[in-house]
Design a protein around this motif. Structure first.
Motif, PDB file in Angstrom:
ATOM      1  N   LEU A 211       0.839  -1.217   0.000  1.00  0.00           N
ATOM      2  CA  LEU A 211       0.000   0.000   0.000  1.00  0.00           C
ATOM      3  C   LEU A 211       0.863   1.252   0.000  1.00  0.00           C
ATOM      4  O   LEU A 211       0.654   2.183  -0.800  1.00  0.00           O
TER       5      LEU A 211
ATOM      6  N   LEU B 259      -1.502  -3.653  -5.409  1.00  0.00           N
ATOM      7  CA  LEU B 259      -2.867  -3.638  -4.881  1.00  0.00           C
ATOM      8  C   LEU B 259      -3.560  -4.980  -5.059  1.00  0.00           C
ATOM      9  O   LEU B 259      -4.455  -5.325  -4.280  1.00  0.00           O
TER      10      LEU B 259
ATOM     11  N   VAL C 197      -6.907   4.584   0.130  1.00  0.00           N
ATOM     12  CA  VAL C 197      -7.170   3.147   0.224  1.00  0.00           C
ATOM     13  C   VAL C 197      -7.552   2.856   1.672  1.00  0.00           C
ATOM     14  O   VAL C 197      -6.765   3.118   2.594  1.00  0.00           O
TER      15      VAL C 197
END
Length: 439
Positions: free
Chosen positions: A344, A404, A430
């Protein structure tokens, strides 16, 4: 534990109550029998005293009232007699105008007979010979006062027994809870074991629990060994497949596409499926293994190390911040979390202009993670594309387009949720939630 203690307490209370009632009823029955036998002996003596009051007169036998007990002269006194001599019948004045039913047989009649004024009578019948004549003497006594005393005694004994049982119930609840305290402690340690807060149970327990604790520890060690072997085997398999997959991926190049487009497309599709299957299998294997005390994710220690690694990896002006990470260790696998957060944050650093922010928060049974960047962001209609393995929106940014997708696989394996949205910093946000088994 509380339910077991309550059930034991109720069972003991009911059993003691029933035993007390049965024992009390048996004691009262025995006392009643003894009292009736004592009354029978007294009535037998009364027949002798009535017989002594029968004397010889001028015209034969007569009853001398002065020799009788005064209770026989008081109306409805509870003491009565009837004397039968041939065709004559003498009655005590205490009977007044009531009749006294006579027993059919001599001796004590322990069955209570209704008497005058609602009394309950015990009767005794005796036969004598006096001056060649047969005399039948029947005496009776009111037994109702004794019955009333027995009832009062029964009520008092019942109240005393209930109060005693109440005190015993409190004592036994204390003793039961004290006796089950080691089980409660063992249960708490098992919860910690399941949550990864400890590697094994303490063996300094009660003698009765020690065999159970030892077996649980053996099972835990065996399970850890089996999981470690399985994870190592899957890791070895994944690494073993990387080389042939890389060779096949390199052969599936532009030259092959020009020479045989159909073969190029077939190989590309099959290689993508193999890579997806292997990656997902490795993620599931790590998640299924769970966290133990030595592999738990510790945000306060692991997040700063991750940020330092990212700063060195991205050699350009970037402001990396993290908040909410100073929390207790979580029952999540450390390697999974480092890979998840690393992907991330790495993805955000690639696209950010100058700032990336990580926020962690802990719920009752889940970890909430938010990553924001100030990059160009992604249009809402294209959010689904970036989660596909190997898909990249911009070929100019280095990478393989797996970051991802790996995050999505890990989140799915944990049974969590992942959402993409617009960040307050202007780029992509996110957000994900990772649950764990409640302990």
């Amino acid at each position: 534990m509380r339910s077991i203690g309550r059930r034991l307490g109720v069972s003991l209370f009911v059993s003691l109550l029933v035993a007390g009632l049965v024992a009390g009823q048996a004691a009262l029955w025995w006392l009643d029998r003894e009292q009736r036998q004592l009354s029978g002996r007294q009535l037998r003596d009364e027949t002798s005293s009535v017989l002594a009051a029968i004397v010889r007169g001028h015209d034969g036998l007569v009853l001398d009232q002065d020799r009788l007990d005064p209770a026989y002269r008081k109306p409805l006194s509870g003491r009565y007699f009837v004397v039968l001599i041939d065709d004559q019948r003498w009655r005590s004045r205490s009977l007044w105008d009531a009749a006294l039913p006579l027993p059919d047989r001599t001796g004590m009649d322990t069955d209570l007979q209704p008497g005058p004024g609602g009394q309950s009578l015990l009767r005794y019948r005796a036969q004598f010979r006096r001056d060649g004549q047969t005399l039948t003497v029947v005496v009776a006594q009111d037994y109702a006062p004794q019955l009333a005393k027995f009832q009062d005694l029964k009520a008092a004994a019942l109240v005393a027994w209930v109060l005693l049982l109440g005190a015993l119930a409190l004592v036994q609840q204390y003793l039961i809870r004290r006796g089950l305290r080691p089980l409660k402690g063992a249960r708490h340690q098992i919860e910690q074991l399941r949550g990864g807060q400890r590697a094994e149970l303490d063996q300094d327990v009660a003698t009765e629990l020690r065999p159970l604790v030892e077996e649980i520890n053996r099972l835990q060690r065996h399970t850890e060994q089996q999981l470690a072997r399985s994870r190592h085997a899957l890791g070895d398999l994944g690494h073993a497949l990387k080389t042939p997959l890389s060779v096949l991926r390199n052969r599936c190049n532009a030259d092959l596409q020009r020479q045989s487009p159909e073969l190029h497309r077939l190989l590309s599709d099959q290689l993508d499926q193999i890579e997806n299957a292997v990656g997902q299998a490795l993620v599931r294997a790590r998640v299924a293994a769970g966290a133990i005390a030595t592999t738990r994710f510790e945000p306060a220690r692991d997040v700063p190390l991750l940020l330092d690694t990212l700063r060195r990896a991205h050699d350009r002006p970037l402001t990396l911040t993290a908040d909410g990470h100073r929390m207790a260790p979580l029952p999540l696998e450390r390697d999974d979390m480092l890979e998840l957060l690393g992907n991330l944050m790495d993805n955000a650093c690639k696209w950010a202009r100058g700032r990336v922010a990580l926020h962690l928060s802990r719920g009752t049974d889940e970890l909430r993670v938010t990553v924001d960047d100030d990059g160009p962001g992604i249009a809402p209609e294209r959010h689904g594309e970036v989660l596909q393995r190997g898909h990249r929106l911009d070929q100019r940014v280095p990478g393989h387009g797996l970051g991802l997708a790996i995050v999505s696989d890990t989140v799915d394996a944990y049974g969590g949720t992942l959402e993409l949205g617009e960040s307050p910093l202007g780029g992509l946000r996110v957000s994900l939630r990772l649950p764990w088994a409640r302990v």
